[in-house]
Design a protein around this motif. Structure first.
Motif, PDB file in Angstrom:
ATOM      1  N   SER A   1      -5.330   2.466   0.212  1.00 61.51           N
ATOM      2  CA  SER A   1      -4.517   2.762   1.252  1.00 61.51           C
ATOM      3  C   SER A   1      -4.836   1.929   2.537  1.00 61.51           C
ATOM      4  O   SER A   1      -3.993   2.338   3.448  1.00 61.51           O
ATOM      5  CB  SER A   1      -4.057   4.143   1.332  1.00 61.51           C
TER       6      SER A   1
ATOM      7  N   THR B   1       0.805  -1.347   0.002  1.00 58.89           N
ATOM      8  CA  THR B   1       0.048  -0.033  -0.126  1.00 58.89           C
ATOM      9  C   THR B   1       0.796   1.201   0.087  1.00 58.89           C
ATOM     10  O   THR B   1       0.250   2.414   0.112  1.00 58.89           O
ATOM     11  CB  THR B   1      -1.062  -0.035   1.040  1.00 58.89           C
TER      12      THR B   1
ATOM     13  N   TYR C   1      -0.696   4.984  -0.155  1.00 55.39           N
ATOM     14  CA  TYR C   1      -0.621   5.735   1.164  1.00 55.39           C
ATOM     15  C   TYR C   1       0.144   6.996   1.192  1.00 55.39           C
ATOM     16  O   TYR C   1      -0.569   7.991   1.679  1.00 55.39           O
ATOM     17  CB  TYR C   1       0.311   4.746   2.077  1.00 55.39           C
TER      18      TYR C   1
END
Length: 291
Positions: free
Chosen positions: A240, A32, A36
């Protein structure tokens, strides 16, 4: 509670009476990192400035940022420390954060791949310990006790919160939350986050955990934020998250985004999807040593 009166045994006995914190999976954020960094809202500058003021940061010493993600807090506070330790158990997060540091020529952040509870760090070495949207996912009593030992007397621990677009109850936010819930069920991903984690924090609030570790609460402060989301940024935020990262959605990304677009349009046309929310910080201090 002063450090002289702190009894480590009382912490564990109190925790046992209300039951242990739920255990979160270690693979929740695999892959992620890029989403993110791109789609997680930054902590607002007014919140960061108030933290700097309340923690009396003078521009020296060390910061320890636990469960750091891609370094939102580490970068925001890096100018107030000689050295920053940014710690996360996810290699992808460390990769993205370290790459950003090289791009920005921020050379005094040390990126460490480790679970927070496994970190080996010197005692009385840090002026501030921070956790952003993460304390609930860790063994709170253990981390609080370790943070107490890692901090210099008079040092602070800061729990920062906020940024999720599903926190309020506007029509488009309900549509987003319902879409995520539907897809979690559709993909059989309901067991990714342990049940009952909200109840654990209700039974033993974060500040109570900190007090049991010897900290003295300073208080909570917040900063109001307005943010306009798009379909792309909302989908990116979902990717995310621990609930529906791309690793879980797999090759159904196009289908998910089409479904999300339809449901958002039914709730609020084509956007922008405006969010009025608050970011908050819970601050506590390791008491200064008595002369």
């Amino acid at each position: 509670m002063s450090s002289a009166n702190h009894d480590p045994g009382s912490l564990f006995s109190a925790a046992d009476r209300v039951g242990p914190d739920p255990v979160f999976r270690s693979d929740l954020y695999i892959g992620t990192g890029d989403d993110y960094e791109r789609f997680r809202p930054p902590y607002p500058q007014p919140l960061i400035r108030e933290l700097v003021e309340r923690a009396s940061l003078s521009g020296g010493g060390r910061l320890l940022d636990l469960a750091c993600g891609t370094g939102q807090i580490a970068f925001a506070l890096s100018g107030h420390f000689d050295e920053v330790w940014a710690v996360d158990q996810e290699p992808d997060m460390i990769r993205v954060g370290a790459s950003k540091a090289r791009t920005l020529a921020v050379g005094h952040i040390c990126w460490l791949l480790s679970r927070a509870e496994d970190l080996i760090a010197p005692s009385r070495a840090f002026q501030l310990v921070t956790l952003g949207n993460a304390f609930h996912r860790l063994p709170r009593g253990l981390i609080a006790g370790k943070a107490f030992a890692w901090l210099v007397p008079g040092g602070f621990i800061a729990l920062l919160w906020g940024g999720s677009p599903t926190e309020e109850a506007t029509p488009w936010q309900r549509a987003l939350a319902e879409t995520v819930e539907l897809w979690v069920e559709r993909l059989g991903a309901g067991d990714r986050v342990p049940t009952g984690w909200h109840q654990a924090r209700t039974s033993r609030p974060d500040l109570e955990v900190l007090k049991q570790a010897g900290f003295e609460p300073v208080g909570r402060f917040s900063a109001a934020v307005e943010r306009d989301w798009t379909l792309e940024s909302l989908a990116g935020f979902v990717y995310s998250s621990s609930a529906l990262p791309r690793a879980v959605i797999g090759d159904r990304v196009t289908e998910f985004e089409a479904d999300l677009r339809t449901r958002l349009r039914q709730a609020a046309d084509d956007g922008p999807y405006r969010q009025s929310t608050e970011f908050a910080c819970d601050l506590a201090q390791r008491p200064p040593e008595e002369p």
